[in-house]
Write an enzyme that holds these catalytic residues in place. Structure first.
Site, short mmCIF file in Angstrom:
data_model
loop_
_atom_site.label_atom_id
_atom_site.label_comp_id
_atom_site.label_asym_id
_atom_site.label_seq_id
_atom_site.Cartn_x
_atom_site.Cartn_y
_atom_site.Cartn_z
CD1 TRP A 1 56.40 6.38 21.34
CD2 TRP A 1 58.04 8.43 19.70
NE1 TRP A 1 56.13 6.88 19.40
CE2 TRP A 1 56.78 7.62 18.71
CE3 TRP A 1 58.27 9.64 19.74
CZ2 TRP A 1 57.24 8.25 18.08
CZ3 TRP A 1 58.71 9.90 18.33
CH2 TRP A 1 57.99 9.05 17.08
NE ARG B 1 54.48 12.32 28.93
CZ ARG B 1 54.01 13.59 28.16
NH1 ARG B 1 52.41 13.39 28.38
NH2 ARG B 1 54.08 14.44 27.47
CE LYS C 1 45.85 10.41 25.01
NZ LYS C 1 44.20 10.54 23.87
CE LYS D 1 40.60 7.00 17.63
NZ LYS D 1 41.90 8.11 16.95
CG HIS E 1 36.83 12.42 -8.94
ND1 HIS E 1 36.89 13.11 -10.37
CD2 HIS E 1 35.84 12.72 -8.44
CE1 HIS E 1 35.86 13.73 -10.79
NE2 HIS E 1 34.91 13.70 -9.08
CD GLU F 1 39.45 10.46 14.63
OE1 GLU F 1 40.17 11.52 14.37
OE2 GLU F 1 39.38 10.16 16.19
CD GLU G 1 45.09 6.90 15.78
OE1 GLU G 1 45.90 6.65 16.91
OE2 GLU G 1 43.90 7.05 16.39
CG ASN H 1 60.24 14.05 26.80
OD1 ASN H 1 59.98 14.14 25.46
ND2 ASN H 1 58.76 14.47 26.63
N GLY H 2 62.42 15.03 24.73
CA GLY H 2 62.99 16.39 23.55
C GLY H 2 64.86 15.24 23.08
CB CYS I 1 59.35 10.27 27.79
SG CYS I 1 60.71 10.16 25.88
C1 G6P Z 1 49.09 12.17 19.01
C2 G6P Z 1 47.96 10.88 18.70
C3 G6P Z 1 46.95 10.91 18.51
C4 G6P Z 1 46.35 12.77 18.50
C5 G6P Z 1 47.32 13.49 18.17
C6 G6P Z 1 47.13 15.44 18.70
O1 G6P Z 1 49.66 11.36 17.60
O2 G6P Z 1 48.32 10.00 19.22
O3 G6P Z 1 45.76 10.80 18.84
O4 G6P Z 1 44.86 12.86 17.88
O5 G6P Z 1 48.36 12.67 18.88
O6 G6P Z 1 46.90 14.81 19.77
P1 G6P Z 1 46.36 16.28 21.23
O7 G6P Z 1 46.93 15.94 22.18
O8 G6P Z 1 47.00 17.73 20.47
O9 G6P Z 1 44.72 16.31 20.77
#
Ligand code: G6P
Length: 593
Positions: free
Chosen positions: A77, A28, A588, A475, A494, A471, A478, A103-104, A2
């Site tokens: 969050w 966050r 994030k 994206k 396969h 990746e 997401e 937070n936690g 958060c």
């Molecule tokens: C979250 C974010 C991703 C990121 C991942 C790892 O899931 O939404 O975009 O790749 O965390 O984050 P980090 O800060 O460890 O790279």
């Protein structure tokens, strides 16, 4: 997970300052938000005023909040308890004179809560958090709030950051164990936040709270002490070097677009400035007996790409694992092992847990991290900053390509020629610039328009283009919510080929390397079943329904390939009316397990 921001000082518009701080931290968490302010003396009977709302903070103003010189706020969050106004933070005690943000996850709240209820405490929300504010209320009946908080903090389990606003002594009192908190030193005013970047408009002098540290933040100063012993601790003050420009959207409608466009510059800077850092990490790998890379989400795909790069360039086996899986594979680690942890935030709990496990086994930890002062950064034995600048879009972009650039340089340094690494990264920066020109982006907008309503997309590659495919698919998933799957092209036959029908969108990465022929075969297999082939390559081919030109940059081509994927995902999100900076259900920095 958060966003947290707190202010105490001489200004009377504390709520406005907190609101602006929260807006800069919304990445966050953005399920709901809330602010607490203690009005100026005599205005509320010494009670704290709280405003909470569900949804994004957006253009909210502090109009409804009274003037006051101490306030704090939170963007949520949700982990425990649904997204409701009652569950949003801050939470008040029964007297209305203590407010809490958290937070936690407070793991043992269910053991503590019944006793408090029996003692007459009223609970309003479904959260674990609320238990803590009532604990502090209970314990502060006959002791200072800071002492009460210390006792409560030592009784709860889980990885947490708590901040109490105490009306009685006009202070913010914080404690951390696992979740990040940073205090900022101003002039007759002081700050606390979950992220250092939020403090930049006010101060550059900060102290990152260590595990089990507490802070008492008042207008006059900040005291740091050990939560276990109560002893005062000398702060380790650091100066933030990021500029404010780096933390605002500027001319861009979204942070993600800004961050995508920053990549050529970040890559060029890495090529120019990081040779000695690359050599240092290369030497450490050389000295170690077994090296493992670890990361989550996008960072995990950087690890995977690293594994290909080390094999291809340095002829070395460097294994990798997803953070949350690592502990199940870590038994073979020894004190001679090296674990390289990759992370943008340096706060991802699954990565931190993996690193803790590695430490238990005696392994050395090398952090490759973007956020200075983050938990991973402080915990590691050796560290290297990614140097991508603050990243605010939830979907990681420039931190990912920054990691790749470093890994290319390190692999070349191991092979004995970091200069060749510089050349490759510089070529990747140039190629990336081409992918981002107006005409290239126009082509991606057209593709997004064509595919905006599809249910599935497939992305195929081999070798380094396999992590690029994963990746790219991540994206797309997401931020556009279109189901996308990244596949090793060799695996198509396969199973996944069964899903291809007339018009199915298939992106194929075909760089100028040893994978070209075999990957083209994969694209042909898709084409033969009616697939629409988007060929991302250095040269056209007749089977491509759309050809996207990606200038060759050797092993560095993975970078422009992924940037094309980021840009396509962005355009898909925008055309579908979605906010690419704040994808639903995600945050994030994931600071819970
Ligand atoms: C979250 C974010 C991703 C990121 C991942 C790892 O899931 O939404 O975009 O790749 O965390 O984050 P980090 O800060 O460890 O790279």
């Amino acid at each position: 997970m958060c966003g947290i921001f707190g202010y105490v000082g001489h200004r009377k518009d504390a709520a406005c300052i907190v609101l602006e701080g929260l807006k800069s931290l919304e990445y966050r968490g953005y399920d709901s938000w809330g602010i607490a302010v203690l009005p100026e003396s005599g205005k509320s009977d010494g009670k704290i005023i709280v405003r909470k709302k569900t949804g994004k903070i957006g253009d909210a103003t502090a109009d409804e909040l009274p003037a006051g010189s101490i306030a704090f706020g939170h963007t949520r969050w949700a982990t425990h308890g649904g997204v409701t106004q009652a569950n949003a933070h801050p939470h008040l005690d029964c007297t209305g004179k203590l407010a809490l943000i958290h937070n936690g996850i407070l793991e043992n709240y269910h053991e503590i809560k019944p006793g408090l209820k029996k003692g007459g405490h009223r609970f309003i929300s479904d959260t674990d958090t609320e238990t803590f504010v009532h604990m502090v209320e209970e314990y502060s009946r006959n002791r200072l709030v800071s002492k009460a908080m210390q006792r409560a903090f030592n009784e709860v389990t889980g990885l947490n950051a708590f901040i109490i606003l105490a009306a009685r002594d006009k202070r913010l009192i914080a404690a951390r164990n696992g979740s990040p908190l940073v205090v900022g030193y101003g002039d007759n005013e002081n700050f606390i936040a979950s992220d250092a970047s939020a403090l930049l408009p006010y101060t550059r002098q900060v102290h990152f709270l260590e595990e089990n540290q507490m802070a008492i933040v008042s207008g006059a100063g900040i005291m740091i002490f050990d939560a276990k012993t109560g002893d005062l601790v000398e702060p380790h003050k650091q100066v933030l070097t990021w500029s404010i420009d780096q933390t605002v959207k500027g001319k861009y409608p979204y942070f993600m677009l800004k961050e995508i466009h920053e990549q050529p510059g970040v890559l060029a800077a890495i090529a120019a400035d990081y040779t000695s850092q690359a050599e240092k990490l290369a030497a450490t790998i050389d000295r170690s007996y077994g090296t493992y890379m670890v990361g989550c989400g996008t960072a995990a795909y950087a690890c995977m790409a690293g594994s290909y790069l080390f094999s291809k360039i340095a002829k070395r086996h460097v294994n990798w694992a997803i953070g949350s899986e690592f502990t199940y594979q870590a038994e073979f680690l020894t004190p001679k092992s090296l674990v390289i942890a990759l992370s943008q935030s340096g706060e991802t709990m699954d990565t931190l847990e993996a690193v803790r496990k590695a430490k238990e086994k005696g392994a050395s930890i090398y952090a490759v991290v973007n956020a200075l002062g983050s938990s991973l950064y402080r915990y590691a034995d050796h560290k290297m900053l990614i140097g991508a600048g603050p990243e605010k879009g939830v979907a990681s972009t420039k931190a990912f390509t920054g990691k790749l650039a470093h890994l290319i340089m390190v692999a070349y340094a191991m092979e004995g020629s970091v200069k060749n690494g510089q050349k490759v990264v510089t070529a990747a920066a140039k190629s990336s610039q081409k992918v981002l020109t107006e005409s290239s982006v126009r082509q991606l907008k057209e593709l997004a328009l064509k595919f905006r309503n599809v249910r599935h997309m497939y992305v195929i590659g081999r070798g380094l283009s396999y992590p690029a495919s994963l990746e790219t698919a991540l994206k797309i998933k997401e931020i556009s919510y279109i189901h996308a799957e990244g596949l090793a092209a060799g695996e198509l036959k396969h199973g996944p080929l069964a899903l291809v029908e007339k018009g199915t969108a298939c992106i194929a990465f075909l760089p100028n390397d040893e994978t070209y022929g075999a990957n083209l075969a994969g694209a042909m297999e898709m084409k033969a079943r009616g697939g629409y082939i988007i060929g991302a390559s250095y040269k056209p081919h007749e089977i491509f329904d759309t050809y996207v030109h990606i200038p060759d940059a050797g092993e560095g081509t993975i970078i422009p390939n992924v940037i094309f994927g980021q840009m396509l995902a962005y355009e898909l999100a925008v055309i579908r009316g979605l906010d690419p900076d704040k994808p639903r259900n995600l945050a994030k920095s994931v600071t819970v397990k």
